[in-house]
Motif scaffolding. Structure first.
Motif, PDB file in Angstrom:
ATOM      1  N   TYR A   1       6.489  22.828   3.767  1.00 16.06           N
ATOM      2  CA  TYR A   1       5.415  21.841   3.961  1.00 16.06           C
ATOM      3  C   TYR A   1       4.689  21.559   2.649  1.00 16.06           C
ATOM      4  N   VAL A   2       4.292  22.596   1.930  1.00 15.09           N
ATOM      5  CA  VAL A   2       3.548  22.417   0.677  1.00 15.09           C
ATOM      6  C   VAL A   2       4.379  21.652  -0.339  1.00 15.09           C
ATOM      7  N   ASN A   3       5.643  22.044  -0.477  1.00 16.61           N
ATOM      8  CA  ASN A   3       6.508  21.403  -1.469  1.00 16.61           C
ATOM      9  C   ASN A   3       6.801  19.951  -1.115  1.00 16.61           C
ATOM     10  N   VAL A   4       7.137  19.700   0.146  1.00 15.07           N
ATOM     11  CA  VAL A   4       7.425  18.322   0.561  1.00 15.07           C
ATOM     12  C   VAL A   4       6.197  17.441   0.371  1.00 15.07           C
ATOM     13  N   GLN A   5       5.012  18.005   0.642  1.00 15.08           N
ATOM     14  CA  GLN A   5       3.773  17.238   0.486  1.00 15.08           C
ATOM     15  C   GLN A   5       3.619  16.739  -0.950  1.00 15.08           C
ATOM     16  N   PHE A   6       3.848  17.620  -1.918  1.00 10.02           N
ATOM     17  CA  PHE A   6       3.736  17.229  -3.313  1.00 10.02           C
ATOM     18  C   PHE A   6       4.797  16.192  -3.691  1.00 10.02           C
ATOM     19  N   TYR A   7       6.013  16.378  -3.209  1.00  2.00           N
ATOM     20  CA  TYR A   7       7.082  15.441  -3.552  1.00  2.00           C
ATOM     21  C   TYR A   7       6.825  14.058  -2.951  1.00  2.00           C
ATOM     22  N   VAL A   8       6.344  14.008  -1.712  1.00  2.00           N
ATOM     23  CA  VAL A   8       6.049  12.720  -1.088  1.00  2.00           C
ATOM     24  C   VAL A   8       4.890  12.026  -1.800  1.00  2.00           C
ATOM     25  N   LEU A   9       3.856  12.790  -2.152  1.00  2.00           N
ATOM     26  CA  LEU A   9       2.723  12.210  -2.881  1.00  2.00           C
ATOM     27  C   LEU A   9       3.157  11.676  -4.240  1.00  2.00           C
ATOM     28  N   ALA A  10       4.114  12.371  -4.881  1.00  2.00           N
ATOM     29  CA  ALA A  10       4.649  11.884  -6.161  1.00  2.00           C
ATOM     30  C   ALA A  10       5.431  10.588  -5.961  1.00  2.00           C
ATOM     31  N   ALA A  11       6.229  10.524  -4.903  1.00  4.76           N
ATOM     32  CA  ALA A  11       6.992   9.304  -4.611  1.00  4.76           C
ATOM     33  C   ALA A  11       6.048   8.142  -4.304  1.00  4.76           C
ATOM     34  N   MET A  12       4.948   8.438  -3.607  1.00  9.43           N
ATOM     35  CA  MET A  12       3.966   7.398  -3.309  1.00  9.43           C
ATOM     36  C   MET A  12       3.268   6.914  -4.581  1.00  9.43           C
ATOM     37  N   SER A  13       3.027   7.819  -5.519  1.00  6.77           N
ATOM     38  CA  SER A  13       2.443   7.417  -6.809  1.00  6.77           C
ATOM     39  C   SER A  13       3.369   6.459  -7.542  1.00  6.77           C
ATOM     40  N   TYR A  14       4.659   6.774  -7.527  1.00  5.35           N
ATOM     41  CA  TYR A  14       5.655   5.912  -8.179  1.00  5.35           C
ATOM     42  C   TYR A  14       5.699   4.544  -7.501  1.00  5.35           C
ATOM     43  N   ASP A  15       5.632   4.535  -6.174  1.00  2.00           N
ATOM     44  CA  ASP A  15       5.645   3.281  -5.422  1.00  2.00           C
ATOM     45  C   ASP A  15       4.435   2.418  -5.770  1.00  2.00           C
ATOM     46  N   ARG A  16       3.242   3.022  -5.829  1.00  2.00           N
ATOM     47  CA  ARG A  16       2.021   2.268  -6.172  1.00  2.00           C
ATOM     48  C   ARG A  16       2.060   1.784  -7.627  1.00  2.00           C
ATOM     49  N   TYR A  17       2.659   2.587  -8.488  1.00  2.00           N
ATOM     50  CA  TYR A  17       2.804   2.208  -9.901  1.00  2.00           C
ATOM     51  C   TYR A  17       3.645   0.937 -10.034  1.00  2.00           C
ATOM     52  N   LEU A  18       4.772   0.888  -9.319  1.00  2.00           N
ATOM     53  CA  LEU A  18       5.622  -0.303  -9.366  1.00  2.00           C
ATOM     54  C   LEU A  18       4.924  -1.507  -8.740  1.00  2.00           C
TER      55      LEU A  18
ATOM     56  N   ARG B   1      -7.624  -5.777  -9.342  1.00  2.51           N
ATOM     57  CA  ARG B   1      -8.433  -4.554  -9.223  1.00  2.51           C
ATOM     58  C   ARG B   1      -8.691  -4.211  -7.756  1.00  2.51           C
ATOM     59  N   GLN B   2      -8.998  -5.222  -6.947  1.00  2.00           N
ATOM     60  CA  GLN B   2      -9.261  -4.979  -5.526  1.00  2.00           C
ATOM     61  C   GLN B   2      -8.027  -4.450  -4.814  1.00  2.00           C
ATOM     62  N   LYS B   3      -6.864  -5.010  -5.145  1.00  2.00           N
ATOM     63  CA  LYS B   3      -5.622  -4.544  -4.540  1.00  2.00           C
ATOM     64  C   LYS B   3      -5.340  -3.102  -4.944  1.00  2.00           C
ATOM     65  N   ALA B   4      -5.540  -2.785  -6.218  1.00  2.00           N
ATOM     66  CA  ALA B   4      -5.288  -1.430  -6.707  1.00  2.00           C
ATOM     67  C   ALA B   4      -6.216  -0.423  -6.036  1.00  2.00           C
ATOM     68  N   VAL B   5      -7.486  -0.785  -5.937  1.00  2.00           N
ATOM     69  CA  VAL B   5      -8.462   0.124  -5.339  1.00  2.00           C
ATOM     70  C   VAL B   5      -8.164   0.348  -3.863  1.00  2.00           C
ATOM     71  N   SER B   6      -7.850  -0.721  -3.130  1.00  2.00           N
ATOM     72  CA  SER B   6      -7.641  -0.615  -1.679  1.00  2.00           C
ATOM     73  C   SER B   6      -6.401   0.207  -1.334  1.00  2.00           C
ATOM     74  N   THR B   7      -5.357   0.111  -2.153  1.00  6.53           N
ATOM     75  CA  THR B   7      -4.117   0.832  -1.839  1.00  6.53           C
ATOM     76  C   THR B   7      -4.037   2.208  -2.492  1.00  6.53           C
ATOM     77  N   CYS B   8      -4.712   2.390  -3.608  1.00  4.19           N
ATOM     78  CA  CYS B   8      -4.595   3.655  -4.338  1.00  4.19           C
ATOM     79  C   CYS B   8      -5.667   4.684  -3.973  1.00  4.19           C
ATOM     80  N   THR B   9      -6.832   4.215  -3.518  1.00  4.22           N
ATOM     81  CA  THR B   9      -7.919   5.143  -3.204  1.00  4.22           C
ATOM     82  C   THR B   9      -7.529   6.176  -2.149  1.00  4.22           C
TER      83      THR B   9
END
Length: 310
Positions: A107-124, A232-240
């Motif tokens: 659970y702990v490991n998958v949580q970090f990996y999914v959060l990393a994948a979500m960071s990459y998705d928001r970055y793109l 900025r509004q889009k970034a804040v609403s999806t990344c916060t």
């Protein structure tokens, strides 16, 4: 001191539990309520995401994977806690103990990996919006979700294989639940391989996850400061929500490291219990709330699903 192989140990005893009298029934009720809320909230969001094609986008598919993982991790902890609270003898079989370690560490490991994948998705999505659909294809999303589960599963299997082969000098764990580090501390045999594996895997996680997450948010912040008000509004609403979830989980894991690596016997017992269970309790409660309230699409779909309104 007599050495016994962990495969010969029939049970482990927990030293963190203490007699609280009739108060245990109140504690049982509170934890049962927590678990019920976690199951209902995460299950609702999983069903809503799967049933609505409008939510079959990369960000929501990653979120669905996150919610599935939280159900998985919660089931590895809460039923066990409920049994232990009502029990007068706080023991668990060796096989069930290692099964719990597998569930919680996965659970702990998958949580970090999914959060990393979500960071990459928001970055793109924020830094390369015009090329987003080209970069984040359905095949790539499927591959990323598969890797966020497969790699942690394999890593935890190796970890448990190393721990289960150790020779132990006792069977007392001073925790609320089974913990790999606590079992390693019971070892009479050489733990060099375990320690090296732990350091290497930690190094891989830091390089492979923490640094890319930091990099993506630095890039996102640059776009926020230099882009238009709409950007900025889009970034804040999806990344916060994602950033809040990441910070909350990181603090929870930090509390767990402090609890397991340092002697906290002088700290109040309730503080130790809080630190030991925070990252396993607050994250599954926190994520459905913050994503359900802050992401408009999910909020609307949940209301439609519950109240039957279009």
């Amino acid at each position: 001191m007599i050495m016994i192989n962990s495969t010969q140990v029939s049970y482990f005893t927990f030293g963190a539990y203490f007699d609280i009298g009739l108060f245990k029934y109140l504690l049982f009720t509170i934890i049962m309520c927590f678990y019920t809320v976690i199951v209902c909230a995460n299950l609702l969001l999983i069903v809503v995401t799967c049933m609505n094609r409008n939510l079959h986008e990369p960000m929501y598919l990653f979120l669905c994977s996150l919610f599935v993982n939280e159900l998985f991790g919660s089931t590895g902890l809460f039923p066990f806690l409920l049994v232990q609270i009502l029990s007068d003898i706080h023991t668990v079989s060796a096989s069930l103990c290692f099964l719990q370690i597998f569930c919680l560490y996965t659970y702990v490991n998958v949580q970090f990996y999914v959060l990393a994948a979500m960071s990459y998705d928001r970055y793109l999505a924020i830094c390369y919006p015009l090329q987003y659909n080209t970069h984040m294809t359905s095949t790539k999303v499927t591959m990323l979700i598969a890797l966020t589960w497969l790699f942690p599963l394999l890593a935890v299997v190796v970890l448990i294989s190393l721990s289960s082969s150790l020779q132990l000098c006792g069977n007392r764990i001073d925790r609320l639940f089974c913990d790999n580090y606590s079992i390693v501390k019971l070892a009479c045999s050489d733990t060099t391989v375990n320690n090296i594996y732990g350091l290497i895997y930690t190094f891989i996680v830091v390089l492979g996850l923490a640094i890319p997450i930091i990099y993506t948010y630095i890039r996102i912040l640059k776009v926020c400061f230099s882009g238009s008000k709409q950007t900025r509004q889009k970034a804040v609403s999806t990344c916060t929500p994602h950033l809040a979830s990441l910070i909350n989980f990181s603090f929870g894991c930090f509390f767990e490291v402090i609890q397991s690596r340092f002697n906290m016997s002088s700290a109040p017992i309730m503080l130790r219990i809080f630190l030991s269970s925070y990252f396993l309790t607050c994250q599954p409660l926190f994520n459905p709330l913050i994503y359900g309230l802050n992401l408009t699409k999910i909020s609307i779909m949940c209301k439609s699903f519950i109240f039957g309104k279009e």
